[in-house]
Scaffold this active site. Structure first.
Site, mmCIF file in Angstrom:
data_model
loop_
_atom_site.group_PDB
_atom_site.id
_atom_site.type_symbol
_atom_site.label_atom_id
_atom_site.label_comp_id
_atom_site.label_asym_id
_atom_site.label_seq_id
_atom_site.Cartn_x
_atom_site.Cartn_y
_atom_site.Cartn_z
ATOM 1 N N ASP A 1 0.859 -1.190 0.000
ATOM 2 C CA ASP A 1 0.000 0.000 0.000
ATOM 3 C C ASP A 1 0.892 1.236 0.000
ATOM 4 O O ASP A 1 1.847 1.307 0.780
ATOM 5 C CB ASP A 1 -0.881 -0.018 1.258
ATOM 6 N N ARG B 1 -0.551 4.472 0.096
ATOM 7 C CA ARG B 1 -1.389 5.632 0.408
ATOM 8 C C ARG B 1 -0.807 6.466 1.546
ATOM 9 O O ARG B 1 -0.967 7.678 1.571
ATOM 10 C CB ARG B 1 -2.809 5.181 0.755
#
Length: 419
Positions: free
Chosen positions: A330, A332
């Site tokens: 991930d 983000r």
């Protein structure tokens, strides 16, 4: 060979003069007034006035360049901003003056006509980085919620046909590099060097102009949708509902059922409307972070890898296949996400429509109190998305309860986030 005397030499920098040259309008991040802080000047009509790295419009910058190259746009064009001021006023709030709270957007970027009126009169080409307008939205899920009796039309916020009145804002990223570096716990020179290298040397000023502390990155913006009386946002005695949603084009727009993105977004809007109808306010933050900020090409490659592996798509190997393709599960990194809520003056969220520990940790660490975490109802989870939900629970993405415990609050202070 061309005549060397006639060759025009172009400096490989968007700023005049030598490194360290004096900036016409220095930016003092976190100053008490917009005048003391200084305007963000990222336009290219007068290079001598520029005081930041990068330019406006984020990833759309290249389209603007193509329009200029094709002769469709005058490179010297300055926008006529008549009647473009915000449809609703937001702020200022105390968080605007705290350089610890906001590092990735310009809190003064919505109404530059007021904030920087004198500079505009002096000929500086200053452009908004935030726009606020009003609209109606309508989604099939809202009509279904009315029919099912979960939502009731009040004729003010929500109409019987599903039309919902909203105020909405679009926000371009404006990064104050010293604050970004501190938020991620790294040294600013290291951050600048890696940004320079990983963008293929697009912005030499990252390493040649340490005096320029503000960077407009070539990434997408975010949108914020407000439900209810916008003047109530940030008030301690007002009920707040919020969904922070990261972009998923396949689900959000085209209704792909392999994930819960659109169902969770629709549920967040439903909770926002309910809260507004009770006299509170609802907020939807929509961030351009497609595919966990890995991009849609990477996301589709991972889809193929998951479905074709031996044993089929399983929760156990959900993130393993992502990491094999992308090198990380991930990207983000929610550390910058709370900035937009600080821009709104929010100190607590009564109903946070997310079970994501990454998002909860970022908000709790930034000083925003979460009263209740709202799960998506089981009946709204598509059958093909259950693998995703099981994988995220197993990986610690989701918490098991809607109410943060003292232990969860303690963990929020220690899961890789800077105070």
């Amino acid at each position: 060979m061309p005549d060397k005397k006639k060759v025009k030499h172009i400096k490989l920098t968007s700023h005049p003069g030598l490194p360290g040259a004096e900036v016409a309008k220095p930016i003092r991040w976190g100053a008490k007034t917009p005048g003391e802080r200084g305007p963000v000047i990222a336009s290219v009509t007068n290079p001598a006035h520029r005081n930041v790295i990068g330019t406006h419009s984020g990833s759309y910058t290249v389209y603007r360049a193509l329009a200029v190259a094709a002769g469709a746009l005058n490179a010297e064009h300055r926008p006529d901003l008549t009647n473009t001021t915000p449809a609703e006023s937001l702020g200022p709030h105390p968080q605007w003056l705290d350089p610890e709270k906001i590092v990735s957007i310009d809190p003064w970027g919505a109404d530059i006509a007021t904030a920087f009126a004198d500079d505009l009169k002096s000929g500086y080409d200053i452009r908004p980085t935030i726009a606020v307008t009003k609209a109606h939205i309508n989604m099939p899920e809202l009509q279904a919620a009315i029919q099912a009796g979960r939502l009731k039309a009040d004729g003010k916020i929500l109409s019987p046909n599903g039309d919902c009145v909203v105020t909405k804002a679009a926000i371009e990223p404006v990064w104050w590099l010293p604050g970004i570096a501190k938020r991620f716990g790294i040294e600013e020179p290291e951050l600048r060097r890696i940004l320079f290298e990983q963008t293929g040397g697009m912005y030499p000023e990252l390493v040649t102009r340490p005096d320029l502390e503000v960077f407009l990155p070539p990434i997408g913006s975010m949108s914020v949708y407000f439900f209810g009386d916008i003047t109530k946002i940030g008030k301690e005695n007002v009920e707040h509902a919020c969904r922070v949603h990261d972009e998923c084009n396949g689900s959000d727009v085209f209704g792909s059922d392999i994930c819960t993105c659109r169902p969770y977004l629709a549920h967040g809007i439903e909770v926002a409307i309910e809260t507004a109808q009770r006299g509170g306010v609802g907020i939807i933050v929509y961030c351009r972070k497609e595919g966990r900020a890995l991009g849609e090409v990477t996301k589709f490659l991972v889809y193929n890898a998951r479905k074709r592996q031996e044993g089929g798509d399983t929760a156990e190997k959900y993130f393993e296949r992502t990491e094999c393709v992308a090198g990380v599960q991930d990207m983000r990194f929610q550390q910058l996400m709370p900035d937009v809520l600080h821009w709104l003056g929010i100190k607590k969220i009564d109903h946070f429509v997310s079970m994501s520990n990454m998002k909860f940790d970022a908000l709790a660490t930034s000083g925003i109190k979460i009263i209740n975490r709202v799960q998506i109802p089981e009946e709204l989870v598509p059958a093909d998305a259950k693998v995703e939900m099981d994988a995220k629970k197993a990986a610690g993405y989701f918490t098991a309860t809607g109410v943060p415990t003292n232990e969860e609050l303690k963990k929020a202070k220690g899961r890789g986030l800077t105070e």
